[in-house]
Design an enzyme around this catalytic site. Structure first.
Site, PDB file in Angstrom:
ATOM      1  N   ASN A   1      24.387  45.038 -18.171  1.00 46.92           N
ATOM      2  CA  ASN A   1      25.224  46.144 -18.640  1.00 46.92           C
ATOM      3  C   ASN A   1      26.553  46.105 -17.885  1.00 46.92           C
ATOM      4  OD1 ASN A   1      23.164  47.112 -20.342  1.00 46.92           O
ATOM      5  ND2 ASN A   1      22.235  48.254 -18.655  1.00 46.92           N
TER       6      ASN A   1
ATOM      7  N   GLY B   1      26.692  50.786 -20.384  1.00 43.61           N
ATOM      8  CA  GLY B   1      25.525  51.410 -19.774  1.00 43.61           C
ATOM      9  C   GLY B   1      25.348  51.122 -18.306  1.00 43.61           C
TER      10      GLY B   1
ATOM     11  N   HIS C   1      18.970  42.557 -15.712  1.00 46.35           N
ATOM     12  CA  HIS C   1      17.704  43.169 -16.092  1.00 46.35           C
ATOM     13  C   HIS C   1      16.819  42.105 -16.745  1.00 46.35           C
ATOM     14  CE1 HIS C   1      19.032  47.516 -15.904  1.00 46.35           C
ATOM     15  NE2 HIS C   1      20.220  46.947 -16.072  1.00 46.35           N
TER      16      HIS C   1
ATOM     17  N   ASP D   1      12.302  47.499 -11.281  1.00 47.76           N
ATOM     18  CA  ASP D   1      13.152  48.661 -11.565  1.00 47.76           C
ATOM     19  C   ASP D   1      12.354  49.942 -11.307  1.00 47.76           C
ATOM     20  OD1 ASP D   1      15.909  49.058 -13.514  1.00 47.76           O
ATOM     21  OD2 ASP D   1      14.605  50.790 -13.192  1.00 47.76           O
ATOM     22  N   ILE D   2      12.989  50.913 -10.689  1.00 42.77           N
ATOM     23  CA  ILE D   2      12.311  52.173 -10.330  1.00 42.77           C
ATOM     24  C   ILE D   2      12.010  53.033 -11.563  1.00 42.77           C
ATOM     25  CG2 ILE D   2      14.324  53.704  -9.990  1.00 42.77           C
ATOM     26  CD1 ILE D   2      13.037  54.495  -7.275  1.00 42.77           C
TER      27      ILE D   2
ATOM     28  N   HIS E   1      23.773  43.242 -11.601  1.00 50.34           N
ATOM     29  CA  HIS E   1      22.315  43.059 -11.638  1.00 50.34           C
ATOM     30  C   HIS E   1      21.923  42.615 -13.040  1.00 50.34           C
ATOM     31  CE1 HIS E   1      23.524  47.217 -12.301  1.00 50.34           C
ATOM     32  NE2 HIS E   1      22.533  47.317 -13.158  1.00 50.34           N
TER      33      HIS E   1
HETATM   34  P1  5GP Z   1      22.377  49.772 -14.994  1.00 48.80           P
HETATM   35  O1  5GP Z   1      22.231  51.032 -15.776  1.00 48.80           O
HETATM   36  O2  5GP Z   1      23.476  49.872 -13.949  1.00 48.80           O
HETATM   37  O3  5GP Z   1      22.498  48.538 -15.844  1.00 48.80           O
HETATM   38  O4  5GP Z   1      21.006  49.583 -14.236  1.00 48.80           O
HETATM   39  C1  5GP Z   1      20.692  50.202 -13.045  1.00 48.80           C
HETATM   40  C2  5GP Z   1      19.191  50.140 -12.917  1.00 48.80           C
HETATM   41  O5  5GP Z   1      18.845  50.391 -11.576  1.00 48.80           O
HETATM   42  C3  5GP Z   1      18.447  51.167 -13.765  1.00 48.80           C
HETATM   43  O6  5GP Z   1      17.550  50.506 -14.657  1.00 48.80           O
HETATM   44  C4  5GP Z   1      17.739  52.031 -12.747  1.00 48.80           C
HETATM   45  O7  5GP Z   1      16.467  52.454 -13.186  1.00 48.80           O
HETATM   46  C5  5GP Z   1      17.656  51.121 -11.542  1.00 48.80           C
HETATM   47  N1  5GP Z   1      17.648  51.799 -10.262  1.00 48.80           N
HETATM   48  C6  5GP Z   1      18.464  52.821  -9.864  1.00 48.80           C
HETATM   49  N2  5GP Z   1      18.179  53.191  -8.616  1.00 48.80           N
HETATM   50  C7  5GP Z   1      17.158  52.395  -8.201  1.00 48.80           C
HETATM   51  C8  5GP Z   1      16.424  52.314  -6.975  1.00 48.80           C
HETATM   52  O8  5GP Z   1      16.647  53.039  -6.013  1.00 48.80           O
HETATM   53  N3  5GP Z   1      15.452  51.361  -6.915  1.00 48.80           N
HETATM   54  C9  5GP Z   1      15.169  50.521  -7.961  1.00 48.80           C
HETATM   55  N4  5GP Z   1      14.202  49.616  -7.788  1.00 48.80           N
HETATM   56  N5  5GP Z   1      15.850  50.579  -9.120  1.00 48.80           N
HETATM   57  C10 5GP Z   1      16.816  51.509  -9.240  1.00 48.80           C
END
Ligand code: 5GP
Length: 112
Positions: A85, A91, A100, A29-30, A98
């Protein structure tokens, strides 16, 4: 709409890959929320778990088993957490399913 994860799957933008096979990728995760924070993402677009179908259960199971494999490869022996999420209240920020995988510290419960 092409999501950021589709662009990573297509190698149009970079990510730190931990895993790739025919069904999914595993990347770091970034913006990590724990010392270890990976994302396991199916190559086939499923927008979120709330719209997943019976015919996709092999993919869904594969995501969990891949998360377990990545956890074992990264010494998360004291435990880890798997999170999905779903929707605005859950969230979700990227509309491409995806999983986590979080670990490397004692995680609190309940989550915020
Ligand atoms: P969500 O909030 O949809 O459950 O999770 C999305 C996740 O994607 C977040 O934890 C966010 O940090 C990660 N994320 C968003 N953009 C990027 C990206 O460009 N690269 C990577 N590796 N992770 C990302």
């Amino acid at each position: 709409m092409t999501t950021i994860f589709q662009k990573i799957i297509n190698k149009e933008i970079t990510a730190e890959f931990l895993h790739e096979d025919d069904i999914c990728i595993g990347i770091m995760d970034i913006d990590p929320k724990a010392p270890f924070h990976a994302l396991i993402i199916p190559k086939q677009l499923i927008a979120r778990i709330g719209v997943a179908e019976e015919s996709e259960k092999q993919i869904l199971g594969h995501l969990l088993l891949t998360a377990k494999k990545i956890a074992s490869e990264h010494d998360l022996n004291e435990g880890f957490r798997i999170v999905i999420n779903n929707g605005p209240d859950g969230g979700e920020t990227v509309p491409h399913l995806h999983v986590h995988l979080l670990g490397g510290r004692k995680l609190t419960w309940p989550p915020g």
